[in-house]
Write an enzyme that holds these catalytic residues in place. Structure first.
Site, PDB file in Angstrom:
ATOM      1  N   HIS A  93     -28.736  70.460  15.198  1.00  0.00           N
ATOM      2  CA  HIS A  93     -29.479  69.182  15.224  1.00  0.00           C
ATOM      3  C   HIS A  93     -28.987  68.287  16.534  1.00  0.00           C
ATOM      4  O   HIS A  93     -27.846  68.330  17.117  1.00  0.00           O
ATOM      5  CB  HIS A  93     -28.789  68.488  14.250  1.00  0.00           C
ATOM      6  CG  HIS A  93     -29.542  67.194  13.506  1.00  0.00           C
ATOM      7  ND1 HIS A  93     -29.533  66.033  14.384  1.00  0.00           N
ATOM      8  CD2 HIS A  93     -30.418  66.875  12.865  1.00  0.00           C
ATOM      9  CE1 HIS A  93     -30.200  64.899  13.700  1.00  0.00           C
ATOM     10  NE2 HIS A  93     -30.793  65.662  12.800  1.00  0.00           N
ATOM     11  N   GLU A 163     -38.012  68.730  16.001  1.00  0.00           N
ATOM     12  CA  GLU A 163     -37.670  67.164  15.614  1.00  0.00           C
ATOM     13  C   GLU A 163     -37.548  66.431  16.829  1.00  0.00           C
ATOM     14  O   GLU A 163     -36.416  66.613  17.637  1.00  0.00           O
ATOM     15  CB  GLU A 163     -36.099  67.194  14.999  1.00  0.00           C
ATOM     16  CG  GLU A 163     -35.818  67.736  13.506  1.00  0.00           C
ATOM     17  CD  GLU A 163     -34.874  66.987  12.880  1.00  0.00           C
ATOM     18  OE1 GLU A 163     -34.968  66.163  11.753  1.00  0.00           O
ATOM     19  OE2 GLU A 163     -33.609  67.277  13.163  1.00  0.00           O
TER      20      GLU A 163
HETATM   21  P1  PGA Z   1     -34.852  60.493  10.045  1.00  0.00           P
HETATM   22  O1  PGA Z   1     -33.781  61.650  10.648  1.00  0.00           O
HETATM   23  O2  PGA Z   1     -35.703  60.891   9.084  1.00  0.00           O
HETATM   24  O3  PGA Z   1     -33.971  59.331   9.740  1.00  0.00           O
HETATM   25  O4  PGA Z   1     -35.645  60.214  11.117  1.00  0.00           O
HETATM   26  C1  PGA Z   1     -34.215  63.186  10.671  1.00  0.00           C
HETATM   27  C2  PGA Z   1     -33.265  63.862  11.113  1.00  0.00           C
HETATM   28  O5  PGA Z   1     -32.472  63.499  11.992  1.00  0.00           O
HETATM   29  O6  PGA Z   1     -32.940  64.998  10.889  1.00  0.00           O
END
Ligand code: PGA
Length: 253
Positions: A93, A163
């Protein structure tokens, strides 16, 4: 491919009792949902108690170490989180890459160890800065190094989460990633995977999106963005909102 919605609770909530209450409330919200896999990833200390309170949702952990056991103070192994009931694990992440200086090399070792242990891995990749509407080469490089040398047969348990850091709600940038850009990210990831293995692998793995996912945008993420699901941060901490995301996702399948 069956859609998947994953709740990443990050370092929330602050007690086991609240974690169980949130898990139960989420379960009630998704009780009638059939066509979507749902995973809840609480902080490590709450894994077991959240796990036993789930009926429909599956349990995920937010990180894992690469060794099975030994002198690694503070770390947890795949075997240990599986013993708590977790079948899924998030790896790489962006918050861990940033705040804890996790490198591509470390992420590779974690992905390999967790897949070899039989866990389903959610490999998170994404560029930190937006480069116009282009998909940064960082995304492909992260996928490539994470998977380097990993056996093809293990990839059936792999999910790749695109992401873009600038689209994560708490990143402070708060820009929206368009579904069109998600689709292009998907194609870029598929190409990297197909080049590293072969085309058939792109049919084995789910590619999902994360970054400010909400009940309002989930439908477009799955349809226009051609994503196989979503990784949800902030909006997974409210059971009602999370429930709407899952139900809207189910409506799309
Ligand atoms: P968010 O976070 O939905 O608050 O943007 C997503 C993540 O960091 O996995």
């Amino acid at each position: 491919m069956k859609k998947i919605i994953i709740a990443n609770w990050k370092m929330n909530p602050d007690s086991g009792a609240r974690a169980v209450a949130l898990a139960r409330a989420c379960e009630e919200e998704i009780v009638s949902v059939k066509k979507v896999d749902v995973v809840i990833a609480p902080p490590h200390p709450f894994l077991r108690e959240v796990g036993v309170s789930l009926n429909k949702a599956l349990l995920g952990a937010q990180d894992v170490f690469w060794a099975d056991s030994g002198a690694y103070t503070g770390e947890v192994s795949a075997r240990q989180i599986r013993d708590c009931g977790a079948e899924y694990v998030l790896i790489g992440h962006s918050e861990r890459r940033d705040s804890l200086a996790e490198t591509d090399g470390m992420i590779h070792k974690k992905v390999k160890a967790a897949l070899e242990d039989g866990m389903a891995v959610v490999l998170c990749v994404g560029e930190s800065e937006r480069v116009g509407g282009e998909i940064s080469p960082v995304v492909g490089a992260e996928v490539q190094s994470a998977l380097a040398g990993i056996k093809k047969t293990l990839l059936k348990n792999l999910i790749i989460a695109y992401e873009p850091v600038w689209a994560i709600s708490t990143s402070g940038v708060g820009e929206a990633c368009t579904p069109d850009m998600m689709f292009r990210a998907r194609l870029a990831i598929e190409k990297i995977v197909a080049d590293a293995y072969d085309q058939s692998v792109t049919k084995m793995i789910r590619i999902i999106y994360g970054g400010s996912v909400s009940p309002q945008n989930i439908a477009a993420i799955l349809s226009v963005g051609h994503m196989d699901g979503a990784l949800v941060g902030s909006d997974s901490l409210n059971a009602e909102t999370f429930g709407r995301i899952v139900r809207n996702a189910a409506g799309m399948v």
